[in-house]
Scaffold this motif. Structure first.
Motif, short mmCIF file in Angstrom:
data_model
loop_
_atom_site.label_atom_id
_atom_site.label_comp_id
_atom_site.label_asym_id
_atom_site.label_seq_id
_atom_site.Cartn_x
_atom_site.Cartn_y
_atom_site.Cartn_z
N LEU A 1 42.54 23.98 -23.73
CA LEU A 1 43.42 25.11 -23.98
C LEU A 1 42.78 26.41 -23.55
N ALA A 2 41.53 26.60 -23.84
CA ALA A 2 40.91 27.89 -23.62
C ALA A 2 40.07 27.95 -22.35
N GLY A 3 39.77 26.84 -21.72
CA GLY A 3 38.92 26.86 -20.54
C GLY A 3 37.45 27.01 -20.88
N SER A 4 37.12 26.87 -22.14
CA SER A 4 35.74 26.94 -22.58
C SER A 4 35.58 26.01 -23.77
N PHE A 5 34.33 25.78 -24.15
CA PHE A 5 34.12 24.94 -25.32
C PHE A 5 33.00 25.51 -26.16
N ALA A 6 33.04 25.17 -27.43
CA ALA A 6 32.06 25.69 -28.36
C ALA A 6 30.74 24.94 -28.20
N VAL A 7 29.67 25.68 -28.21
CA VAL A 7 28.34 25.09 -28.12
C VAL A 7 27.79 25.01 -29.54
N ARG A 8 27.53 23.81 -29.99
CA ARG A 8 26.93 23.60 -31.30
C ARG A 8 25.43 23.85 -31.18
N SER A 9 24.91 24.72 -32.03
CA SER A 9 23.49 25.04 -31.91
C SER A 9 22.85 25.22 -33.28
N ASN A 10 21.55 25.05 -33.30
CA ASN A 10 20.74 25.28 -34.49
C ASN A 10 19.66 26.29 -34.12
N VAL A 11 19.33 27.16 -35.06
CA VAL A 11 18.25 28.12 -34.86
C VAL A 11 17.27 27.94 -36.01
N GLU B 1 7.20 31.39 -33.91
CA GLU B 1 8.23 31.21 -32.89
C GLU B 1 9.62 31.04 -33.48
N VAL B 2 10.60 31.25 -32.60
CA VAL B 2 12.00 30.97 -32.91
C VAL B 2 12.42 29.85 -31.96
N CYS B 3 13.11 28.86 -32.50
CA CYS B 3 13.53 27.73 -31.68
C CYS B 3 15.05 27.58 -31.78
N MET B 4 15.70 27.49 -30.65
CA MET B 4 17.15 27.33 -30.59
C MET B 4 17.43 26.02 -29.86
N GLU C 1 8.35 35.70 -19.92
CA GLU C 1 7.32 34.83 -19.35
C GLU C 1 6.84 33.76 -20.32
N THR C 2 7.05 33.95 -21.61
CA THR C 2 6.56 33.00 -22.60
C THR C 2 7.63 32.06 -23.12
N VAL C 3 8.88 32.31 -22.77
CA VAL C 3 9.99 31.46 -23.24
C VAL C 3 9.96 30.13 -22.50
N LYS C 4 10.19 29.05 -23.25
CA LYS C 4 10.23 27.71 -22.64
C LYS C 4 11.57 27.08 -22.93
N ALA C 5 12.16 26.46 -21.91
CA ALA C 5 13.44 25.76 -22.07
C ALA C 5 13.28 24.33 -21.58
N ASP C 6 13.73 23.38 -22.40
CA ASP C 6 13.62 21.96 -22.07
C ASP C 6 14.98 21.31 -22.30
N PHE C 7 15.44 20.53 -21.34
CA PHE C 7 16.73 19.85 -21.45
C PHE C 7 16.51 18.36 -21.37
N LYS C 8 16.89 17.65 -22.46
CA LYS C 8 16.66 16.21 -22.51
C LYS C 8 17.79 15.56 -23.31
N ASN C 9 18.40 14.52 -22.77
CA ASN C 9 19.44 13.74 -23.44
C ASN C 9 20.60 14.61 -23.95
N GLY C 10 20.98 15.61 -23.19
CA GLY C 10 22.12 16.45 -23.56
C GLY C 10 21.81 17.53 -24.58
N THR D 1 16.61 22.75 -25.64
CA THR D 1 15.72 23.34 -26.63
C THR D 1 15.04 24.55 -25.99
N VAL D 2 15.25 25.72 -26.59
CA VAL D 2 14.65 26.95 -26.10
C VAL D 2 13.69 27.45 -27.17
N THR D 3 12.42 27.62 -26.78
CA THR D 3 11.39 28.08 -27.70
C THR D 3 10.97 29.49 -27.30
#
Length: 157
Positions: free
Chosen positions: A42-52, A58-61, A126-135, A138-140
Motif C-alpha cells: 500500500l505505501a511502497g515502503s515497509f517498517a524496519v523492526r529494530s532493537n537498540v 557503545e550503542v548497538c542497533m 570511522e569507528t562505526v561497524k556494520a555487519d549483515f548476516k542472515n537478514g 548489526t550496527v555498532t
C-alpha cells in the motif's frame, strides 16, 4: 428508521456512487484487504523492526531486513544521527493449470525503507561497524570518551 439502520443508510450501499461515504468505505475495505497481504504494498515502503541496546562503551542497533540483499543497504552518519536505508525488491509469480486444478500464487512485498536514530553525542564515522548476516543488520557505534564521562545516574526515590 424503517427498512434498515441509520448507520447502514449513512454508510451507503457499495453500488451507490453518489454517496460520499461509498468512496471512504471502499478505501477502508481496501486497507483491511491489503493489511492481510502486508501494508508495504500500500505505501511502497515497509517498517524496519529494530532493537537498540547500550553498554558503557557503545550503542548497538540491530535491524531485521529479511529478503534484503547486502548491496541494497546504505548506512550513513551525519553528526549525531545514523541512518539505515535501502530497498527490498519485488517478486510476483502466478501459475495456473485448468485441468489439473493446481493454482499457485507467490507474492513478496517490495519497497524502500529508512530508519534514523539520533544519539546524544557526535558519532565518529570511522569507528562505526556494520555487519549483515542472515537478514539481520548489526550496527555498532562506539561512544566517545566524553560521552561516557558525562553520563550520571540519578537516584529515583
Amino acid at each position: 428508521m424503517a427498512g434498515g439502520s441509520w448507520l447502514q443508510s449513512l454508510w451507503g450501499d457499495k453500488e451507490d456512487d453518489k454517496n460520499p461515504f461509498v468512496d471512504l468505505r471502499k478505501r477502508i475495505d481496501s486497507l483491511f484487504e491489503d493489511f492481510d497481504q502486508g501494508l508495504p504494498a500500500l505505501a511502497g515502503s515497509f517498517a524496519v523492526r529494530s532493537n537498540v541496546s547500550e553498554t558503557d562503551s557503545e550503542v548497538c542497533m540491530t535491524a531485521d531486513l529479511p529478503g534484503v540483499e547486502q548491496k541494497d543497504i546504505d548506512v550513513s552518519v551525519t553528526d549525531n544521527r545514523i541512518t539505515i536505508k535501502g530497498e527490498k525488491r519485488s517478486e510476483k509469480e502466478e501459475k495456473k493449470e485448468d485441468k489439473g486444478r493446481e493454482f499457485h500464487r507467490i507474492e513478496r512485498s517490495a519497497g524502500s525503507f529508512q530508519r534514523t536514530m539520533t544519539l546524544p553525542f557526535k558519532i565518529d564515522a570511522e569507528t562505526v561497524k556494520a555487519d549483515f548476516k542472515n537478514g539481520v543488520l548489526t550496527v555498532t557505534i562506539p561512544k566517545p570518551a566524553g560521552a561516557v564521562a558525562e553520563t550520571k545516574k540519578i537516584e529515583v526515590k
